[in-house]
Motif scaffolding. Structure first.
Motif, short mmCIF file in Angstrom:
data_model
loop_
_atom_site.label_atom_id
_atom_site.label_comp_id
_atom_site.label_asym_id
_atom_site.label_seq_id
_atom_site.Cartn_x
_atom_site.Cartn_y
_atom_site.Cartn_z
N ASN A 299 0.53 -1.25 0.40
CA ASN A 299 -0.07 0.52 0.03
C ASN A 299 0.34 1.42 -0.21
N GLN A 300 1.95 1.64 -0.44
CA GLN A 300 3.14 2.58 -0.63
C GLN A 300 2.73 2.98 -2.21
N PHE A 301 1.74 3.69 -2.68
CA PHE A 301 1.77 4.73 -3.77
C PHE A 301 2.00 5.60 -4.59
N GLU A 302 2.57 6.20 -3.81
CA GLU A 302 2.68 7.31 -4.12
C GLU A 302 4.15 6.80 -5.07
N GLN A 303 5.46 5.91 -4.88
CA GLN A 303 6.51 5.92 -5.58
C GLN A 303 6.39 5.49 -7.17
N ILE A 304 4.89 4.94 -7.65
CA ILE A 304 4.15 4.03 -8.65
C ILE A 304 3.86 5.37 -9.75
N PRO A 305 3.74 6.69 -9.52
CA PRO A 305 3.48 7.12 -10.62
C PRO A 305 5.27 7.49 -11.20
#
Length: 108
Positions: free
Chosen positions: A36-42
């Motif tokens: 649930n660490q979505f910040e780095q995905i983009p």
């Protein structure tokens, strides 16, 4: 003749390197989703898309590389879908949490 063979092998090595990097990025994205660490995905997604754009397959590419690319694309589509579902679930849960917090604040 020898120069063409070298260039073809060099090109295949570059494709293999790109595919390995693409695979590693896909695994990193999957791990981030799981945690649930979505910040780095983009940022990783932009890098992944850039690699995909840079890979050029000519008519002489062997079937193994083509199959690997096809598998990676399929995996990436699934991971994007999972990411979107996880993000929607996270947003819904966050909304519910905020509503609960508002209700508790109104009680006190």
């Amino acid at each position: 003749m020898g120069g063409n063979t070298f260039r073809r092998e060099d090109k295949m090595n570059n494709i293999e390197d790109d595919l390995s990097e693409l695979e590693n990025i896909s695994k990193n994205i999957s791990d981030l989703i799981y945690n649930n660490q979505f910040e780095q995905i983009p940022l990783l997604e932009l890098t992944r898309q850039s690699i995909i754009k840079n890979i050029q397959i000519d008519k002489n590419s062997d079937a193994k590389s083509v199959n690997r690319i096809s598998d990676l694309i399929t995996d990436n589509v699934q991971m994007i879908s999972q990411t979107e579902q996880s993000l929607n679930t996270l947003k819904a849960d966050h909304y519910k949490f905020n509503k609960r917090m508002e209700a508790y604040q109104n009680i006190t």
